[in-house]
Design a protein around this motif. Structure first.
Motif, PDB file in Angstrom:
ATOM      1  N   LEU A  47       1.528  -2.493  -0.868  1.00 43.14           N
ATOM      2  CA  LEU A  47       1.008  -1.209  -1.036  1.00 43.14           C
ATOM      3  C   LEU A  47       2.059  -0.429  -2.104  1.00 43.14           C
ATOM      4  O   LEU A  47       1.292   0.339  -2.746  1.00 43.14           O
ATOM      5  CB  LEU A  47       1.049  -0.242   0.288  1.00 43.14           C
ATOM      6  CG  LEU A  47       1.039   1.234   0.124  1.00 43.14           C
ATOM      7  CD1 LEU A  47      -0.110   1.606  -0.377  1.00 43.14           C
ATOM      8  CD2 LEU A  47       1.036   1.746   1.580  1.00 43.14           C
ATOM      9  N   PHE A  51       1.085   1.057  -5.701  1.00 38.08           N
ATOM     10  CA  PHE A  51       1.392   2.523  -6.145  1.00 38.08           C
ATOM     11  C   PHE A  51       1.975   2.470  -7.539  1.00 38.08           C
ATOM     12  O   PHE A  51       1.593   3.399  -8.308  1.00 38.08           O
ATOM     13  CB  PHE A  51       2.090   3.358  -4.923  1.00 38.08           C
ATOM     14  CG  PHE A  51       2.648   4.489  -5.477  1.00 38.08           C
ATOM     15  CD1 PHE A  51       1.694   5.759  -5.302  1.00 38.08           C
ATOM     16  CD2 PHE A  51       3.805   4.577  -5.835  1.00 38.08           C
ATOM     17  CE1 PHE A  51       2.319   6.786  -5.815  1.00 38.08           C
ATOM     18  CE2 PHE A  51       4.480   5.795  -6.346  1.00 38.08           C
ATOM     19  CZ  PHE A  51       3.583   6.964  -6.173  1.00 38.08           C
ATOM     20  N   SER A 100      -3.667   5.303  -3.161  1.00 38.53           N
ATOM     21  CA  SER A 100      -2.543   4.466  -2.994  1.00 38.53           C
ATOM     22  C   SER A 100      -1.524   5.488  -2.693  1.00 38.53           C
ATOM     23  O   SER A 100      -0.559   5.251  -1.956  1.00 38.53           O
ATOM     24  CB  SER A 100      -2.017   3.805  -4.218  1.00 38.53           C
ATOM     25  OG  SER A 100      -2.178   4.497  -5.414  1.00 38.53           O
ATOM     26  N   LEU A 127      -6.961  -1.959  -1.276  1.00 35.98           N
ATOM     27  CA  LEU A 127      -5.808  -2.116  -2.167  1.00 35.98           C
ATOM     28  C   LEU A 127      -5.750  -3.164  -2.990  1.00 35.98           C
ATOM     29  O   LEU A 127      -5.294  -3.234  -4.262  1.00 35.98           O
ATOM     30  CB  LEU A 127      -4.369  -2.229  -1.126  1.00 35.98           C
ATOM     31  CG  LEU A 127      -3.934  -1.172  -0.701  1.00 35.98           C
ATOM     32  CD1 LEU A 127      -3.037  -1.449   0.604  1.00 35.98           C
ATOM     33  CD2 LEU A 127      -3.740  -0.115  -1.723  1.00 35.98           C
TER      34      LEU A 127
END
Length: 515
Positions: A47, A51, A100, A127
């Motif tokens: 994650l 991002f 995100s 994601l």
């Protein structure tokens, strides 16, 4: 699992629900014995990477907005469909970065509250899709628009001092969840590894300004004069491109040079047109449907005068500024026709504005006659020859002989063994470094770079000492009285030291506070 002080059960539940996509109360969590596993940690790391990946794409999206009109024109040539694809780019990028970012904030808050990081499988799939979409976007950018990588390097000259502060701030805020995780986990090896990585990154960031250079880090008295403005096809954000209205709007913007493109009709009349076909900027499809795909040079001047060269501007709205035009400007746009070079030269002579043009298409079998016809119109117009900036390379020596007063502009850098010195060069802004611009300026070589629309880019080139820029946004750059930012080196040094010291103290405070 008991909630840490300051994190109530209701808050923990509200954080868990969107992250885990299920309603898990603190009691249920205890009963189920939920905890963060190694797999959950891996997903959190993924994650975080996604991002950063989307954040990087957001940065690139902002950078390529300067050149996005070229992309819209490219799509039109391929599909004959006009649309402002920058809106799609910005909306899609905003959705990806928001998604995100929200997940990352939830995860960090859950970690601070001592809650398990149970990412739902739906989020995992989204994601992965987000990462693939951004990867596909970067791949397409590298294949079809490779010069934007060089634009990104230039952008770092404008943003690196502030990116450094932002990244140091972001990494400093990570000290809280990192400290919380370090104190909660019992894996000594993992603790040592995370702390080493974090410390290494922070030390590198603290020392990063040693490698940061920007032409705008200078004293105020060292700032070169503001670059002159060259109107790209006139003022295409305020009027239909390559029309007399566009020229007059460019004059109102204090533009010193009207940059355009010249073609020659089938009966030998030079006229203004950028595209080889007339479909984008005229109503040729309605007037001559059977001839719409023909080259612009296949039409005679009588037929060209029957075409409307302005209504498309109001219908397709190539720039957002079209929506704010006055009723009078809208009316004037509908009355525009394809202008001849003679008409433009007369208007330029009256307005005391120079003309810089390409003669298209250079691979045409009758190109020498095009040169002859264009030179004939220039000499007959009576315009001072120093107001003509000649770009075409074909038959340049002939032009020098017949019109020695014309200023010769070259679309290349100077060579080592140049027979005669170059006085003017016209290049894409990606092709010259700040050092080269300064060197050319010292050697009294006028450098014009194109196409420069965004204030950040104009600021960097201004600080570098460029002579002039070709722009679509003359009404924006006209209002700039100074670069967006200008920092003396002593001031930047002070900012660097203060940011690093504050960051170091905050990190120490975070680790002591969490403990």
């Amino acid at each position: 699992m008991a909630d840490p002080p300051g994190c109530c059960a209701a808050c923990a539940t509200c954080l868990l629900c969107p992250y885990s996509c299920q309603w898990i109360t603190a009691k249920k969590e205890k009963r189920k014995g939920l905890r963060t596993t190694k797999c959950d940690c891996c997903w959190f790391l993924f994650l975080f990477i996604v991002f950063l990946w989307t954040l990087l794409w957001l940065y690139f999206s902002i950078i390529i907005l300067n050149d996005f009109h070229n992309f819209n024109e490219f799509i039109f040539k391929q599909r004959k469909l006009w649309f402002d694809w920058s809106q799609v780019l910005l909306i899609a990028t905003a959705v990806l970065i928001t998604y995100s970012s929200v997940l990352l904030v939830l995860a960090l808050c859950l970690q601070l509250c001592g809650q398990p990081l149970k990412l739902h499988w739906v989020h995992k799939i989204l994601l992965i899709l987000t990462a693939l979409v951004v990867a596909a976007a970067f791949t397409g950018l590298g294949i079809k628009w490779a010069e934007e990588w060089r634009s990104a390097r230039i952008s770092l000259q404008a943003t690196s001092p502030f990116l450094h502060v932002g990244i140091v701030g972001g990494m400093t805020l990570l000290a809280w969840p990192l400290a919380s995780f370090v104190y909660q986990t019992h894996n000594t090896g993992l603790k040592v590894f995370l702390l080493l990585v974090y410390c290494t990154v922070m030390i590198a960031l603290y020392l990063a300004p040693l490698g940061i250079t920007s032409p705008c880090i200078m004293e105020q008295n060292q700032l070169p004069p503001k670059p002159a403005l060259v109107g790209h096809r006139g003022a295409p954000m305020l009027a239909p491109e390559n029309t007399l209205m566009s020229l007059h709007k460019a004059v109102d913007c204090d533009v010193q040079v009207f940059e355009t493109d010249v073609m020659v009709s089938a009966d030998g009349v030079p006229f203004l047109m950028h595209d080889e076909e007339l479909t984008r900027t005229t109503n040729v499809q309605a007037v001559f449907p059977e001839r719409a795909v023909l080259n612009s040079t296949a039409f005679n001047w009588t037929d060209l005068q029957k075409l409307d060269a302005g209504s498309w501007f109001l219908e397709r709205q190539p720039f957002p500024t079209v929506q704010s035009l006055s009723d009078w400007d809208r009316y004037q746009a509908t009355k525009q026709r394809i202008p001849s070079l003679g008409q433009v030269l007369e208007a330029a002579k009256q307005s005391n504005i120079s003309i810089m043009f390409d003669l298209r298409p250079e691979n045409h079998s009758d190109y020498q006659n095009f040169v002859n016809a264009t030179l004939g119109v220039i000499l007959q117009s009576g315009i001072p020859l120093q107001q003509i900036l000649w770009l075409p390379d074909g038959f340049r020596e002939q032009v020098k002989q017949q019109a020695p007063g014309v200023q010769q502009v070259y679309g290349r850098k100077r060579l080592q063994n140049e027979k005669e010195p170059l006085l003017h060069v016209n290049l894409p802004y990606q092709d010259m470094s700040s050092e080269e611009i300064r060197q050319y300026r010292q050697d009294n070589i006028s450098v014009n770079l194109y196409v420069v629309n965004q204030p950040w880019l104009f600021s960097v080139l201004w600080c570098s000492g460029v002579s002039s820029v070709t722009t679509n946004a003359c009404q924006v750059l006209k209002e700039m009285k100074h670069p967006i930012w200008l920092l003396p080196s002593s001031t930047y040094l002070m900012i660097w030291i203060v940011v690093d010291c504050v960051s170091f103290l905050v990190i120490l405070w975070a680790f002591f506070l969490v403990k």
